[in-house]
Design an enzyme around this catalytic site. Sequence first.
Site, PDB file in Angstrom:
ATOM      1  N   ASP A 127      -2.121  10.933  -2.542  1.00  0.00           N
ATOM      2  CA  ASP A 127      -2.630   9.808  -3.343  1.00  0.00           C
ATOM      3  C   ASP A 127      -2.831  10.315  -4.743  1.00  0.00           C
ATOM      4  OD1 ASP A 127      -2.977   8.682  -0.784  1.00  0.00           O
ATOM      5  OD2 ASP A 127      -2.909   6.829  -2.243  1.00  0.00           O
ATOM      6  N   ARG A 185      -6.928   0.106  -7.494  1.00  0.00           N
ATOM      7  CA  ARG A 185      -7.198   1.183  -6.559  1.00  0.00           C
ATOM      8  C   ARG A 185      -7.189   2.612  -7.638  1.00  0.00           C
ATOM      9  NH1 ARG A 185      -4.368   1.557  -1.061  1.00  0.00           N
ATOM     10  NH2 ARG A 185      -6.434   2.303  -0.311  1.00  0.00           N
ATOM     11  N   ARG A 201       0.827  -1.229   0.002  1.00  0.00           N
ATOM     12  CA  ARG A 201       0.084  -0.057   0.069  1.00  0.00           C
ATOM     13  C   ARG A 201       0.908   1.300   0.107  1.00  0.00           C
ATOM     14  NH1 ARG A 201       1.702   1.906   4.134  1.00  0.00           N
ATOM     15  NH2 ARG A 201       0.473   4.020   3.540  1.00  0.00           N
ATOM     16  N   GLY A 202       0.034   2.326  -0.083  1.00  0.00           N
ATOM     17  CA  GLY A 202       0.836   3.650  -0.376  1.00  0.00           C
ATOM     18  C   GLY A 202       0.998   3.863  -1.716  1.00  0.00           C
ATOM     19  N   ALA A 203       0.624   5.064  -2.230  1.00  0.00           N
ATOM     20  CA  ALA A 203       0.648   5.243  -3.740  1.00  0.00           C
ATOM     21  C   ALA A 203       1.911   5.089  -4.434  1.00  0.00           C
ATOM     22  CB  ALA A 203       0.179   6.800  -3.818  1.00  0.00           C
ATOM     23  N   GLN A 230      -3.205   2.633   9.597  1.00  0.00           N
ATOM     24  CA  GLN A 230      -1.942   2.820   9.087  1.00  0.00           C
ATOM     25  C   GLN A 230      -1.112   3.499  10.039  1.00  0.00           C
ATOM     26  OE1 GLN A 230      -5.016   2.895   7.516  1.00  0.00           O
ATOM     27  NE2 GLN A 230      -4.659   2.583   5.261  1.00  0.00           N
ATOM     28  N   ASN A 268      -5.924  12.487  -0.231  1.00  0.00           N
ATOM     29  CA  ASN A 268      -5.000  11.602   0.709  1.00  0.00           C
ATOM     30  C   ASN A 268      -5.932  10.800   1.691  1.00  0.00           C
ATOM     31  OD1 ASN A 268      -2.474  10.700   1.395  1.00  0.00           O
ATOM     32  ND2 ASN A 268      -2.819  12.066   3.520  1.00  0.00           N
ATOM     33  N   LYS A 269      -5.447  10.061   2.459  1.00  0.00           N
ATOM     34  CA  LYS A 269      -5.878   9.542   3.421  1.00  0.00           C
ATOM     35  C   LYS A 269      -7.102  10.001   4.196  1.00  0.00           C
ATOM     36  CE  LYS A 269      -5.919   5.846   3.859  1.00  0.00           C
ATOM     37  NZ  LYS A 269      -6.759   4.841   3.180  1.00  0.00           N
TER      38      LYS A 269
HETATM   39  O1  MRU Z   1      -4.781   3.373   1.961  1.00  0.00           O
HETATM   40  P1  MRU Z   1      -3.299   3.658   1.993  1.00  0.00           P
HETATM   41  O2  MRU Z   1      -2.808   3.125   3.159  1.00  0.00           O
HETATM   42  O3  MRU Z   1      -2.755   3.196   0.591  1.00  0.00           O
HETATM   43  O4  MRU Z   1      -3.141   5.252   1.912  1.00  0.00           O
HETATM   44  C1  MRU Z   1      -1.891   5.662   1.794  1.00  0.00           C
HETATM   45  C2  MRU Z   1      -2.047   7.336   2.131  1.00  0.00           C
HETATM   46  O5  MRU Z   1      -2.979   7.753   2.031  1.00  0.00           O
HETATM   47  C3  MRU Z   1      -0.750   7.957   1.896  1.00  0.00           C
HETATM   48  O6  MRU Z   1      -0.639   9.166   2.569  1.00  0.00           O
HETATM   49  C4  MRU Z   1      -0.195   8.095   0.299  1.00  0.00           C
HETATM   50  O7  MRU Z   1      -0.611   7.050  -0.465  1.00  0.00           O
HETATM   51  C5  MRU Z   1       1.190   8.557   0.259  1.00  0.00           C
HETATM   52  S1  MRU Z   1       2.222   7.195   0.642  1.00  0.00           S
HETATM   53  C6  MRU Z   1       3.749   7.900   0.291  1.00  0.00           C
END
Ligand code: MRU
Length: 344
Positions: A234, A89, A48-50, A193, A244-245
Amino acid sequence: MTVQNIRFQTATDELIVLDQTLLPHEERYVTIETLEQAEQAIETLQVRGAPAIAYFGAFVLAKEAGRLVDDPDFTRRLDLVGRRLIATRPTAVNLQNVIESLLDLNIGDDFEAIAEEIKHRAIALYDRDVDTYRAIGEHALTVLPAGGNVLTICNAGAIATSRYGTALAPFYVGKERGISFNVFACETRPLLQGARLTVWELDRADIDVTLITDNMAAWTIQSKRVDAIIVGADRITRTGHVANKIGTLQLAVLAKHYGIPFYVAAPHSTFDLTADDTIEIEERNAKEVTHIGGQPTAPVGITVFNPAFDVTPPDLITGLITEAGVFEPTETAITHHVGGTIHV
Ligand code: MRU
């Protein structure tokens, strides 16, 4: 040294990822053999993480290209692989940017050469981006107060990138230079997270971190005198809107109320210069809200709204921090700094 989240063996195409759903209790690497396993790994947030899902997608595409070289229908089938990966995603744009850029190589009938080039670029991207995250950390250090209290949400750290992270990069780079911060990490319901990953990551790197629940943010900013907020992204549009999250938007509103800066840190591969304030927001399974750790915490069958991300408007953002520097979230500045540099 930060944790390595993805390992790809060039000679054998073996692809291994750190299973982030098991952290912080277990550090287990899982082998991804099929496209279906790869889709599932992204959907369940094992990876996970963009930025990290973009590298992972690139390695999966490379692996599938290698497997398909003897198939006369190579071009169409590889394109389908790319489309399936992108669909896993919808909000995080890095995956789409990287896969589409690699699919641009899918022209002609020398399938072996195409597969080799995709593999070469996937590996180069993962390795090269270490410098990207280091640069983000360096730029962030120019705006964050050394020794200050800084709040973050979710995990935009080493395990969400190829090293250092985005929002967490200044803390790692600062550590290397003897500059410390007191980090406050929001736990980040529903999937935790912040509690499971950010706190684990920073603590094992010996960086000062304090865990709070998401509803403690306002009181923490006020009573602990938080100096700044920094988050990842994201998707950042050309108008400066940031997906973002979920929970990011409320932190930006709080930053404005308390008069503290609100920064968004992200590489250029997180930008979508075709989009404005309209961003597709991924909605996830209701069970993530009605259960914690597999245990029910709400009445059976209750109606749930579970958006994985929110969108923060540019007027709530003090600065965007990328590998190119720190700049305002205006269309002019974004076009100037980012335009033309989204490539793999
Ligand atoms: O759902 P996730 O855990 O993939 O969400 C991640 C985030 O929102 C992060 O802030 C984003 O992807 C940047 S990671 C460098």
